[in-house]
Design a protein around this motif. Sequence first.
Motif: not given
Length: 572
Positions: A1-20, A94-102
């Motif tokens: 799976m390609m790295k999902d930056f949105k998910l990374e941001i969501a995790s960070k916000i979640s850590e400091v807000t306690q929202i899922k 992230a993009v180019l490695e994923e394209i290489e892979d898939k």
Amino acid sequence: MMKDFKLEIASKISEVTQIKKEEIYEYIEIPKDANMGDYAFPCFRLAKELKKAPQIIAQEIKEKIDFTKTAIENVEVAGGYLNFTISKIEIAKAVLEEIEDKKENYGKSDIGKGKTILVEYSSPNIAKPFHIGHLRTTLIGRALYNMYKALGYNTIGINHLGDYGTQFGKLIEGYKRWGQEYNIEENPIEELTKIYIRINELCKNDENVLEDCRENFRKLEQGDAYCVELWERFREVSLKEFYRIYDLLDVKFDSLNGEAFYSDKTDEIIEILEKTGKLIESEGAKIIDLEDKKMPPCIICKSNGSTIYATRDLAAILYRARTYDFDKCLYVVAYEQNLHFKQVFEVAKLLGISEKCQQGLEHVSYGMVHLKDGKMSTREGNVIRVEDLLKESIARVGEIIEEKNPNFTEKEKQDIATKVGIGAVIFNDLSGNRIKDEIFDWDTMLNFNGETGPYIQYTYVRTNSVLKKVGYLPNIKEINFEKLLDKEAVEVLKLLYGYTNIIEEATNKNEPSIIARFLIDLSKAFSSFYNENKIVTEDKAVQDARIYLTYATNLVLKQAAALLGINMPEKM
Ligand code: ARG
């Protein structure tokens, strides 16, 4: 799976807000203005809960987030938003490695695994012209079919041929009387149409002839050998003609079960509906009253006992629910039939099919085609023969190629003209929001510099010639992603990164135009990149990185175009 930056941001916000983090993930948007960063988190929804102004919440989150060791490069507060910028190098990697892979499978996924989608498209009426409206359903439907498949759905393409109905009684009668006078083998649809018009005229003046026609249809329904044989012949010659169009467009179907297939399955529909107590007599006909749904009644059985179009659609729904237990059944049909489908879907609730199947019925409607100039090759009146239209497009492109590349071999010229001519028609048809009416204009759709099929194909060919010229593909492990930080390269990379989302969004909305838009954006971005940068340069590291980006663009352009049914020429 390609790295999902949105998910990374969501995790960070979640850590400091306690929202899922799943919840936060849903809220995160992509700002329209790229200057606002790559992602934005609106804090308005939290304001009420936390009893603070959104700006203050944004500021507090910003101060708490530790984004070192993440792909996040910068966080800014703007109004009630938190704007995040992702490191360009991380995106490139992230993009180019994923394209290489898939490779060819880049952007595809299996989110549809275990779900069955029926896509019903094309569905012309036999012995009648395949008109431009049928071209739209054919192209939109095929694109949807490919899109669902790309997301891992079990997808089934159905051509619900209009091969049944009382008109065949008339056609049989006309054929009996004057069949010999017409060259049906040569020109089946045109000739059968003439017979149909002629017999209709006769019926108007002669009640006895009309009765003979009705008798023919009754016989056809009862399996009379002569009538069935004729009907089969009409169907066969019509299909042969339709397949000339399908072959040109490279369109395929998994099933050709049309209306006739359901003719012996309508009795059960009547039985089921009768048991519900909702099938009522009205002027000799059997109908389902839909007044409470503010619709005219749905006729199930005419006063003479024969079933109609809607009855066969109901039989098809029951059959499909039993055979496929579908999650969705999409009907790609012009908006003129909006009411028909509303009625049929309403009555389908009485058939005892599962809730899932009931909910899955969906009319994917589309607008009409208008001609900009009336000077298109037509044969009779205003009916545009789709086959002529496709051939004209190929011929027009043929002339352009002849002028541009007189040195290509005849075979090459023919291949290019076909791919570009057909591609232009397909792109033109799919580029606008499907529900909008389409303008058909040769000059616009064949403009190699416009937002057209040829422009995309031309961009693809350009990537091809770059790759051919350099003659090698660098190893991804040796690419220095820092060499792709110029504005133009970043734009291409961001578009490539978003491709998976594009397929998902287009599929959720049943809207191939989203993919068409993507193809234009990517082509434009690549053209800027190509114009601003020398790909072949002294600096080997720069050259390698740019070649790799060219290769990635080449691959994605081809795959995205293929979803729409557009084939790429290798040169032009
Ligand atoms: N044969 C019809 C026509 O040409 C379209 C059929 C649409 N599909 C359906 N299930 N009713 O207008």
